[in-house]
Design an enzyme around this catalytic site. Sequence first.
Site, PDB file in Angstrom:
ATOM      1  N   ARG A 166       1.015  -8.795   1.817  1.00  0.00           N
ATOM      2  CA  ARG A 166       1.403  -9.755   0.774  1.00  0.00           C
ATOM      3  C   ARG A 166       2.290  -9.066  -0.256  1.00  0.00           C
ATOM      4  NH1 ARG A 166      -1.306 -10.256  -4.020  1.00  0.00           N
ATOM      5  NH2 ARG A 166      -2.818  -8.714  -3.307  1.00  0.00           N
ATOM      6  N   CYS A 207      -7.200  -2.967   3.159  1.00  0.00           N
ATOM      7  CA  CYS A 207      -8.660  -2.966   3.346  1.00  0.00           C
ATOM      8  C   CYS A 207      -9.026  -3.365   4.763  1.00  0.00           C
ATOM      9  CB  CYS A 207      -9.337  -3.891   2.343  1.00  0.00           C
ATOM     10  SG  CYS A 207      -9.315  -3.231   0.667  1.00  0.00           S
TER      11      CYS A 207
HETATM   12  N1  PCA Z   1      -7.969  -3.684  -2.017  1.00  0.00           N
HETATM   13  C1  PCA Z   1      -6.876  -3.974  -1.101  1.00  0.00           C
HETATM   14  C2  PCA Z   1      -6.413  -2.628  -0.607  1.00  0.00           C
HETATM   15  C3  PCA Z   1      -7.018  -1.617  -1.526  1.00  0.00           C
HETATM   16  C4  PCA Z   1      -8.029  -2.366  -2.281  1.00  0.00           C
HETATM   17  O1  PCA Z   1      -8.846  -1.875  -3.061  1.00  0.00           O
HETATM   18  C5  PCA Z   1      -7.284  -4.932   0.016  1.00  0.00           C
HETATM   19  O2  PCA Z   1      -8.174  -5.777  -0.192  1.00  0.00           O
HETATM   20  O3  PCA Z   1      -6.704  -4.886   1.085  1.00  0.00           O
END
Ligand code: PCA
Length: 222
Positions: A104, A157
Amino acid sequence: MTKSPLSPTPADAAARVLLTGFEPFDAAASNESWEAVRRAAPLLRERGIDVVERELPVEFGRSGDLLLEAIAEVRPTLVVAVGLAAGRPDITPERVAVNIQDARIPDNAGASPVDAPSAEGGPVGYFSTLPIKAMVQASRDAGVPASVSQTAGTFVCNDIFYRLQHHLAASGAGADGVRGGFIHVPSADVVSADDAARSLVAMVEAALAATEDIAVAGGAEH
Ligand code: PCA
């Protein structure tokens, strides 16, 4: 079969937990996931749990490489990766990782993959091998709101969650009992760092205690 496949941990295996959080991203000064992890780790040690904590970069591919290197070095029996999902109302253990990178926003190295696989040739997805329903219950019992999440998104993530589950599946997690999964924490104005840390402690303890999940509803309409 009605439950996610959870592999057993040998009763005699000494438990060791690898707990990871992320560095800041998207112009933020800190990342709630690391703030929660760095508070939770000493609390877990106070409770007699052998835990190693690591902060991972918000970079597609590289963060997964570093996570697998940490697993090889630390040799954990349980791996819990944590990230920030800013829009969420509570703490959310993730049910499933999907084999997709679809950014995104650019990651911290400037990469913006679109519809690329996390692992070339890998299956569409993997279930968490953590008892996510028991973990939700444990967090609620500790006074911190939690619910099951049905998607970890398609950013970094999900990418490391997929790499983790792909690695554990390929390395015969069933044989050596290594289990793993991912938890998203919300922003600090929704759940404080101390409460998020208490939730992680409760969830890690629940994951160590139970290889079979509890049969309670955790579904969502979407
Ligand atoms: N959240 C992002 C990537 C690093 C984080 O802490 C995610 O939800 O992909």
